[in-house]
Design an enzyme around this catalytic site. Sequence first.
Site, mmCIF file in Angstrom:
data_model
loop_
_atom_site.group_PDB
_atom_site.id
_atom_site.type_symbol
_atom_site.label_atom_id
_atom_site.label_comp_id
_atom_site.label_asym_id
_atom_site.label_seq_id
_atom_site.Cartn_x
_atom_site.Cartn_y
_atom_site.Cartn_z
ATOM 1 N N GLU A 151 40.976 35.242 33.224
ATOM 2 C CA GLU A 151 39.813 34.471 33.664
ATOM 3 C C GLU A 151 39.276 33.533 32.576
ATOM 4 O O GLU A 151 38.177 33.723 32.046
ATOM 5 C CB GLU A 151 38.708 35.413 34.157
ATOM 6 C CG GLU A 151 39.130 36.191 35.380
ATOM 7 C CD GLU A 151 37.972 36.878 36.092
ATOM 8 O OE1 GLU A 151 36.988 37.232 35.420
ATOM 9 O OE2 GLU A 151 38.071 37.055 37.315
ATOM 10 N N GLU A 315 42.823 39.925 41.804
ATOM 11 C CA GLU A 315 41.834 40.996 41.892
ATOM 12 C C GLU A 315 41.136 40.861 43.242
ATOM 13 O O GLU A 315 40.385 39.914 43.463
ATOM 14 C CB GLU A 315 40.806 40.874 40.758
ATOM 15 C CG GLU A 315 41.434 41.013 39.387
ATOM 16 C CD GLU A 315 40.446 40.813 38.249
ATOM 17 O OE1 GLU A 315 39.222 40.859 38.501
ATOM 18 O OE2 GLU A 315 40.903 40.590 37.114
HETATM 19 C C1 GLA Z 1 36.719 40.014 36.746
HETATM 20 C C2 GLA Z 1 37.663 40.498 35.676
HETATM 21 C C3 GLA Z 1 37.965 41.962 35.736
HETATM 22 C C4 GLA Z 1 36.718 42.729 36.053
HETATM 23 C C5 GLA Z 1 36.138 42.229 37.355
HETATM 24 C C6 GLA Z 1 34.923 43.014 37.826
HETATM 25 O O1 GLA Z 1 37.291 39.493 37.856
HETATM 26 O O2 GLA Z 1 38.870 39.776 35.608
HETATM 27 O O3 GLA Z 1 38.475 42.362 34.493
HETATM 28 O O4 GLA Z 1 35.825 42.551 35.013
HETATM 29 O O5 GLA Z 1 35.754 40.906 37.181
HETATM 30 O O6 GLA Z 1 33.823 42.786 37.000
#
Ligand code: GLA
Length: 684
Positions: A151, A315
């Site tokens: 991210e 995710e």
């Molecule tokens: C993001 C991150 C994960 C986790 C999620 C939930 O998408 O990539 O590592 O932290 O949020 O908070």
Amino acid sequence: MKAFNINEQLMLGVCYYPEQWPEEMWEDDMIRMKETGISLIRVGEFAWSIFEPTEGNYQFKDFDYMLRLAHKHGLKVIIGTPTATPPAWLTEKYPEVLNATVEGHLLHHGLRRHTNYTSTTYHRLSAAITEALVLHYKDNPAVVGWQLDNEFNCEIGEFYSESDHEAFREWVKQRYGTLEKLNDAWGTVFWSQTYSSWSQVHLPRLVPGGKQPNPHLALDEKRFISDSVIAYAKIQADIIAEHAPHHFITTNGLFGHLNSHQLTKELLDFFSYDSYPQFSTINTDPKEKRPLYDRSWSLTLSTVRSISPQFCIMEQQAGPGGWVNKMDMPSPKPGQLRLWSYQSIAHGANLVVYFRWRTATFGQEIYWHGLNDYGNTPNRRVAEAAKVGKELQLLSDQLAATTYQADVAIVRDYNNEWDGEYDVWHGPFGWKSGKEWFKALTRKHIPSDVLYMNEETTLAELQRYKLLVYPHPAIMSKATAQLLEAYVVAGGHIVFGCRSGYKDQRGHCYMLPFPGVLSTLTGITLEEYTVLKGTRPATTLTCSDQSTLEAAHFNEIIQPVSATVDVLAVYDQDYYKGKPALTQNRFGKGTATYYGSVFSEEAAHYILQQLDVVSTPAPWLDLPEQVELALRGNEEEQYYFLLNYNEQPAEISLHEPAVDMITNQTLQGDIILEGYDVLILRKA
Ligand code: GLA
């Protein structure tokens, strides 16, 4: 040949953090993953201190064992490069890699994403860990691809360390070549900001009133950040491409100050997004009328699709969310986890990876629930994922090679997004209007895309659509205006809102009457305009069919200058009562509609009705508003996804027979789609 191609199958995966669980649990976890229909795991993206506990001392033993187990149980693996979480030894020894606030305070070890993208030390250290990992795992039979970092620009999207200021100076030199050109682009003659030496150039710093940079510098800052991320990502991508050309490269997340289209085009095999529809329950604007809540994620997924038509959800929300100190989110109700999985798939996701296998028992994300709870006993979320897993096996062959189908696109571009972030006269409107248009389209069951314009956009790309909605492109180059003219002349239809066409790419206003370079296409000029503040929140309009609309936030008084312009609505109040607010110009074979305000869902509905150029692709289906219709298809077949976001059952009528792709039953007549249920149909 890649070991895994995104367009070849629909597949479920899960994010797994072996480093957070005793080794004895790993095999049982994997056996249960397979039982749940999960075929892939994403691992490693935060495990730098495991991989390199001290500088240059690489330790892969634990992950080797875990990967052997994964292979034994038929799980494919994506490895994340761990550069979002450098070890404590690293930032202690090399503090120059840390990011800093605009005040110059360093951001320290203790969370994640506390580094900058420009320090050459961080480049070297990131390259070293990436290379060590890739060389070690390139021939591992379980591994199919790599996620770069995690991210980019999440947590923080601004960078003010020493190396950032230096890199910005270099970037500006490259872009402008001479101080004269830089001074011209940033309009520095205003308030005597003229630079007489490169050493005077900085990223924004504190000025009276805090952080309020020259607006043209503020726009270039975003371009610079995006270029810095891409240059940083390239270091890792090049290493992977060199040593493991048979593995795919992706990265996850859609965050600000990053041109994800360019990033993907230059470095990735496909883009990945992290989808948490429950953010809609904690981030909804209380003033917004009829919000879409979790359904609004379909608009974001449309943006993701504009980057990669088939993509990965790295995710996918699998439970209630929450950090220990923020983001307390409701639990997905029975059916919602499956619904959200299909929301992703309907919009082009072929690989859906749940976040995460099991809820962490410690750390910041102690309340961010995975499929499994702390106690690790069977629960309804695992059962729901297993249902999706089974269903995907039935759907995969037919759906994998299909892409989303739409006749309408909501148009955006990075220049306006980045300029708008600092510009309160047009900035807040783009997102608002896009959302209202999406509401109107989705509630009318008209599938839509998002299209990002840039200097390379071609006429053919525009001509895939019957209708383009480009809500408030304040920045508009003459070349783009001409391209849009060509699109309309050839029969396309386009809609603009207020504040369109008046700035060049530096963010300077054209010395032209509004709407600047869009005057020819729209056949209008503006007499004048006003922000709506103080007196009333909105002005009433009377439309040509005598219905009324409310024009909020901004009112522009339109003056048609071409005989081909029809007035579709006039203002009903104030000193501009009776003057045009909404016009449509017949231009070549198409039309250009101009609305002198910010779009509401009602205004979008009215314009759609006037245009009469698009309709639902499934006139044989009667769907209530609460159901989303999404369409994936190819030359041979179309697949109709019906998604019920409401807890109430929906009544649906099929006027022609269609096959339920999951049960293989032929349906016709009135049927009920249960609350949060999903139906995927093809014509019988
Ligand atoms: C993001 C991150 C994960 C986790 C999620 C939930 O998408 O990539 O590592 O932290 O949020 O908070």
